[in-house]
Motif scaffolding. Structure first.
Motif, PDB file in Angstrom:
ATOM      1  N   VAL A  17      43.909  52.258  46.630  1.00 22.13           N
ATOM      2  CA  VAL A  17      44.273  50.911  46.291  1.00 22.13           C
ATOM      3  C   VAL A  17      42.980  50.992  45.160  1.00 22.13           C
ATOM      4  CG1 VAL A  17      42.110  48.936  47.166  1.00 22.13           C
ATOM      5  CG2 VAL A  17      43.306  50.948  48.451  1.00 22.13           C
ATOM      6  N   PHE A  18      42.384  52.126  44.244  1.00 20.56           N
ATOM      7  CA  PHE A  18      41.866  51.687  43.276  1.00 20.56           C
ATOM      8  C   PHE A  18      42.729  52.542  41.865  1.00 20.56           C
ATOM      9  CE2 PHE A  18      40.189  54.503  39.683  1.00 20.56           C
ATOM     10  CZ  PHE A  18      38.686  54.036  39.831  1.00 20.56           C
ATOM     11  N   ALA A  19      44.091  52.797  42.605  1.00 21.96           N
ATOM     12  CA  ALA A  19      44.945  53.299  42.362  1.00 21.96           C
ATOM     13  C   ALA A  19      45.875  51.730  41.043  1.00 21.96           C
ATOM     14  CB  ALA A  19      46.467  54.169  42.367  1.00 21.96           C
ATOM     15  N   PHE A  20      45.505  50.772  42.365  1.00 21.61           N
ATOM     16  CA  PHE A  20      45.811  49.696  41.855  1.00 21.61           C
ATOM     17  C   PHE A  20      45.759  49.612  40.972  1.00 21.61           C
ATOM     18  CE2 PHE A  20      45.926  45.072  43.102  1.00 21.61           C
ATOM     19  CZ  PHE A  20      47.041  44.411  42.918  1.00 21.61           C
ATOM     20  N   HIS A  21      44.495  48.942  41.383  1.00 21.10           N
ATOM     21  CA  HIS A  21      43.716  48.568  40.001  1.00 21.10           C
ATOM     22  C   HIS A  21      43.080  49.130  39.137  1.00 21.10           C
ATOM     23  CE1 HIS A  21      42.220  44.844  43.460  1.00 21.10           C
ATOM     24  NE2 HIS A  21      42.128  46.374  44.221  1.00 21.10           N
ATOM     25  N   LEU A  22      43.777  50.455  38.798  1.00 25.61           N
ATOM     26  CA  LEU A  22      43.564  50.972  37.612  1.00 25.61           C
ATOM     27  C   LEU A  22      44.486  49.945  36.936  1.00 25.61           C
ATOM     28  CD1 LEU A  22      42.032  53.440  35.580  1.00 25.61           C
ATOM     29  CD2 LEU A  22      42.716  54.193  36.797  1.00 25.61           C
ATOM     30  N   ASP A  23      45.894  50.519  37.683  1.00 28.66           N
ATOM     31  CA  ASP A  23      46.780  50.095  36.809  1.00 28.66           C
ATOM     32  C   ASP A  23      47.312  48.649  36.243  1.00 28.66           C
ATOM     33  OD1 ASP A  23      50.170  50.432  36.662  1.00 28.66           O
ATOM     34  OD2 ASP A  23      49.860  48.230  37.925  1.00 28.66           O
ATOM     35  N   ARG A  24      46.416  47.971  36.469  1.00 24.85           N
ATOM     36  CA  ARG A  24      46.698  46.796  36.179  1.00 24.85           C
ATOM     37  C   ARG A  24      45.138  46.273  35.446  1.00 24.85           C
ATOM     38  NH1 ARG A  24      50.693  46.307  39.186  1.00 24.85           N
ATOM     39  NH2 ARG A  24      50.933  45.257  41.069  1.00 24.85           N
ATOM     40  N   VAL A  25      44.065  46.978  35.532  1.00 22.59           N
ATOM     41  CA  VAL A  25      43.329  47.137  34.487  1.00 22.59           C
ATOM     42  C   VAL A  25      44.113  47.621  32.723  1.00 22.59           C
ATOM     43  CG1 VAL A  25      41.235  47.844  33.733  1.00 22.59           C
ATOM     44  CG2 VAL A  25      41.134  46.803  35.657  1.00 22.59           C
ATOM     45  N   LEU A  26      44.889  48.613  33.028  1.00 19.47           N
ATOM     46  CA  LEU A  26      45.633  49.408  32.201  1.00 19.47           C
ATOM     47  C   LEU A  26      46.621  48.046  31.173  1.00 19.47           C
ATOM     48  CD1 LEU A  26      45.443  52.660  32.830  1.00 19.47           C
ATOM     49  CD2 LEU A  26      43.683  51.824  31.274  1.00 19.47           C
ATOM     50  N   GLY A  27      47.129  47.662  32.097  1.00 15.12           N
ATOM     51  CA  GLY A  27      48.424  47.076  31.792  1.00 15.12           C
ATOM     52  C   GLY A  27      50.183  47.336  31.690  1.00 15.12           C
ATOM     53  N   LEU A  28      49.529  48.555  32.640  1.00 10.02           N
ATOM     54  CA  LEU A  28      51.527  49.214  33.098  1.00 10.02           C
ATOM     55  C   LEU A  28      52.397  48.988  34.125  1.00 10.02           C
ATOM     56  CD1 LEU A  28      49.466  52.756  33.567  1.00 10.02           C
ATOM     57  CD2 LEU A  28      50.805  51.654  31.718  1.00 10.02           C
ATOM     58  N   ASN A  29      51.320  48.110  35.266  1.00 13.11           N
ATOM     59  CA  ASN A  29      52.124  47.027  36.284  1.00 13.11           C
ATOM     60  C   ASN A  29      53.478  48.015  36.653  1.00 13.11           C
ATOM     61  OD1 ASN A  29      50.286  44.287  35.773  1.00 13.11           O
ATOM     62  ND2 ASN A  29      51.905  44.132  33.561  1.00 13.11           N
ATOM     63  N   ARG A  30      52.881  48.875  37.285  1.00  7.91           N
ATOM     64  CA  ARG A  30      53.983  50.129  37.612  1.00  7.91           C
ATOM     65  C   ARG A  30      53.704  49.700  39.381  1.00  7.91           C
ATOM     66  NH1 ARG A  30      56.183  47.740  34.555  1.00  7.91           N
ATOM     67  NH2 ARG A  30      57.080  48.908  32.545  1.00  7.91           N
ATOM     68  N   THR A  31      52.939  49.618  39.623  1.00  9.54           N
ATOM     69  CA  THR A  31      51.989  50.106  41.438  1.00  9.54           C
ATOM     70  C   THR A  31      52.669  48.978  42.372  1.00  9.54           C
ATOM     71  OG1 THR A  31      50.165  49.358  41.379  1.00  9.54           O
ATOM     72  CG2 THR A  31      50.601  51.496  40.548  1.00  9.54           C
ATOM     73  N   LEU A  32      52.506  49.190  43.515  1.00  5.18           N
ATOM     74  CA  LEU A  32      52.507  48.241  44.091  1.00  5.18           C
ATOM     75  C   LEU A  32      51.119  48.085  44.704  1.00  5.18           C
ATOM     76  CD1 LEU A  32      55.532  49.262  46.570  1.00  5.18           C
ATOM     77  CD2 LEU A  32      56.164  47.844  44.862  1.00  5.18           C
ATOM     78  N   PRO A  33      50.943  46.060  44.626  1.00  2.00           N
ATOM     79  CA  PRO A  33      50.242  45.901  45.501  1.00  2.00           C
ATOM     80  C   PRO A  33      49.695  46.500  46.800  1.00  2.00           C
ATOM     81  CG  PRO A  33      51.139  43.811  44.793  1.00  2.00           C
ATOM     82  CD  PRO A  33      51.912  45.310  44.719  1.00  2.00           C
ATOM     83  N   ALA A  34      47.721  46.893  46.821  1.00  2.00           N
ATOM     84  CA  ALA A  34      47.548  47.812  47.401  1.00  2.00           C
ATOM     85  C   ALA A  34      45.551  47.085  47.923  1.00  2.00           C
ATOM     86  CB  ALA A  34      47.491  49.885  47.591  1.00  2.00           C
ATOM     87  N   VAL A  35      45.072  46.382  49.139  1.00  3.78           N
ATOM     88  CA  VAL A  35      44.454  46.277  49.211  1.00  3.78           C
ATOM     89  C   VAL A  35      43.699  47.547  50.947  1.00  3.78           C
ATOM     90  CG1 VAL A  35      44.722  44.134  49.128  1.00  3.78           C
ATOM     91  CG2 VAL A  35      45.166  44.805  51.329  1.00  3.78           C
ATOM     92  N   SER A  36      42.558  47.173  51.276  1.00  2.00           N
ATOM     93  CA  SER A  36      42.111  47.762  52.203  1.00  2.00           C
ATOM     94  C   SER A  36      41.693  47.200  53.678  1.00  2.00           C
ATOM     95  CB  SER A  36      40.195  49.073  51.788  1.00  2.00           C
ATOM     96  OG  SER A  36      40.187  49.774  52.498  1.00  2.00           O
ATOM     97  N   ARG A  37      42.004  47.515  55.129  1.00  2.00           N
ATOM     98  CA  ARG A  37      42.142  46.760  55.985  1.00  2.00           C
ATOM     99  C   ARG A  37      41.764  47.522  57.093  1.00  2.00           C
ATOM    100  NH1 ARG A  37      46.450  42.257  57.593  1.00  2.00           N
ATOM    101  NH2 ARG A  37      45.845  41.756  59.870  1.00  2.00           N
TER     102      ARG A  37
END
Length: 512
Positions: free
Chosen positions: A269-289
């Protein structure tokens, strides 16, 4: 003395009243009307001043409460993400109130890195059993709760064995407890504004809401031979599938699905948000449930299912680029597909674009993910309980050129771009034991990502992004726990910026 003073004060008033009585009736009416109008003006002006003061105080309270989440300067935020194809996104708010997040919080002592990982999760277990999340016992328990009399196992196909549990005829609210937050009125993805953070696309927000809140229709445990077992759930959704041909060919997911990981893999989950903040857009969306029938209701990371990563079905496995460390270093020197120039047949290039390796190296270094470029843990001092030591891969570091890279994935229809999956980061690795092998051979890094690291706004953006996932936020200990994780990333960012200056690495714009 006192009486004379009273008479002296009453004398002007008596003269005024007697002269007023001797005035004509018209003048007396005019004087009385003037006094009434003057009094009315005083009352109205006083009421207006009080109302303005009240409104000003209300506006200040609203601003003070709302400025913490999305009070970004939009022009500034968009300038940081100008290279993103998504831009700013408008969404439907899921919460009516707002929460104030301040960045002024300072700890008196530095964060204790070891405290971010629970010791009980470090116990030594067999890897096959760790990844097999959905055991036969849990299948029996789940079917008993659902009122089924026998198991409904799917037949064995060429891609492995799957076990199905169907919930289509059941009321899902009877299976989940109230704390799983599947009520459509209370989403675990909390958005208080019509504008989500600009680094998240509308599609990202849509998938996050599905993964966090969708009703579970069925669950499959998919066996991939020697690979870890995948636990896939299909959710109830009205969104049409754009990738329907891949879904039918994989024979795993009939609609929109998610992959449930074990609770210890929360770094996804942390990796997904870091990827989007850095503008890479290479991870699949992830959440915690949370799932009431898995891991005693502990929060589990749920990653979006992408069937295009299996172009030839699950029997063939991932769409993986297979190359050794020596071949990888040679492809970096060849700058494969740079400026969209087709490489020569004997150049040793692969299908991946040259810039993709730079983005992967930066991302993996910040999270210290070694299972792609350094599967044998040759670039740092591993622990005895690490997988690379347990399985004997670390002994191969004597001849590193023949070590194979792993988990290098791309989509079936897009071989030029990588997809970052299995993002198991390590936050408990000190700065004196970082894996610099991940940066070996890298001569360029993406300007957009480096600018975020230099702007000193990494913490602010990560807080705004991670705050959306309420379940993950609370599972990490709230603001204090999230701050510890961001502390680690910020320190590694400083080390990376120092490495860039020391080795003369170019920071360039990467449009691929």
């Amino acid at each position: 003395m006192g009486k004379s003073r009273v008479h002296w004060l009453r004398f002007p008033f008596l003269r005024l009243t007697s002269s007023f009585r001797r005035c004509p009736l018209s003048k007396r009416s005019l004087i009385i009307g003037s006094v009434c109008v003057f009094h009315l003006l005083l009352v109205v002006s006083h009421f207006g001043y009080s109302q303005n003061q009240l409104e000003r105080g209300t506006d200040e309270d609203k601003y003070r409460n709302a400025r913490g989440l999305y009070n970004l300067d939009i022009s500034d935020a968009l300038s940081d993400s100008v290279d993103l194809p998504t831009g700013a996104s408008f969404v439907v708010p899921t919460r009516s109130n707002v929460v104030y997040i301040t960045l002024k919080y300072k700890r008196l002592k530095p964060a204790h890195i070891r405290g971010t990982i629970r010791p009980k999760l470090r116990r030594k277990v067999r890897r096959k059993e760790t990844n097999s999340a959905f055991t036969q016992y849990k299948l029996v328990t789940l079917e008993r709760d659902a009122g089924q009399n026998k198991h409904n196992f799917a037949s064995k196909a060429s891609w492995g064995e799957t076990r199905d549990v169907y919930y289509k005829s059941l009321d899902i609210t009877h299976i989940y407890p109230t704390n799983t937050q599947i009520d459509s009125h209370i989403s675990s993805i909390r958005i208080y504004s019509q504008r989500a953070p600009p680094w998240l696309s509308p599609k990202d927000v849509e998938v996050m809401r599905f993964l966090a809140d969708a009703n579970v229709l069925r669950i499959k445990e998919v066996s991939l031979g020697d690979s870890p077992t995948l636990l896939v759930f299909e959710g109830e959704t009205n969104v049409p599938m754009k990738n329907q041909k891949h879904t039918q060919r994989s024979n795993v997911c009939g609609g929109q699905c998610g992959v449930i990981n074990i609770p210890v893999d929360t770094s996804e989950v942390f990796a997904f948000h870091l990827d989007r903040v850095l503008g890479l857009n290479r991870t699949l969306p992830a959440v915690s449930r949370k799932f009431s029938f898995l891991h005693d209701g502990q929060p589990c990371p749920v990653v979006s299912w992408d069937a295009s990563l299996y172009p030839e079905g699950l029997a063939a496995g991932w769409s993986t680029v297979k190359l050794s460390w020596a071949e990888y270093q040679n492809s970096l020197k060849q700058r494969c597909w740079h400026k969209n120039i087709s490489p020569k047949p004997d150049s040793g290039c692969f299908t991946v674009h040259h810039y993709e390796w730079s983005k992967l190296a930066l991302f993996d270094f910040l999270l210290q993910i070694h299972n792609r470029l350094d599967y044998s843990c040759c670039g740092f001092r591993p622990r005895q309980e690490d997988v690379c030591v347990e399985l004997g891969h670390h002994a191969q570091c004597g001849d590193p050129n023949h070590i194979q890279l792993t988990n290098i994935l791309h989509r079936d229809h897009d071989p030029r771009h990588l997809v970052f999956t299995n993002n198991k980061g390590f936050f408990d690795r000190n700065e004196d034991n970082l894996d610099f092998r991940l940066l070996e051979g890298i001569k360029e890094l993406p300007e957009q990502s480096v600018s975020v690291l230099k702007s000193k706004r990494l913490r602010e953006k990560l807080l705004q992004s991670l705050f959306l996932d309420q379940t993950y936020w609370e599972s990490q200990g709230g603001r204090q726990g999230i701050d510890k994780l961001i502390d680690v990333i910020e320190r590694r960012a400083k080390v990376l910026l120092t490495y860039i200056n020391a080795h003369g690495i170019k920071v360039i714009t990467m449009h691929v």
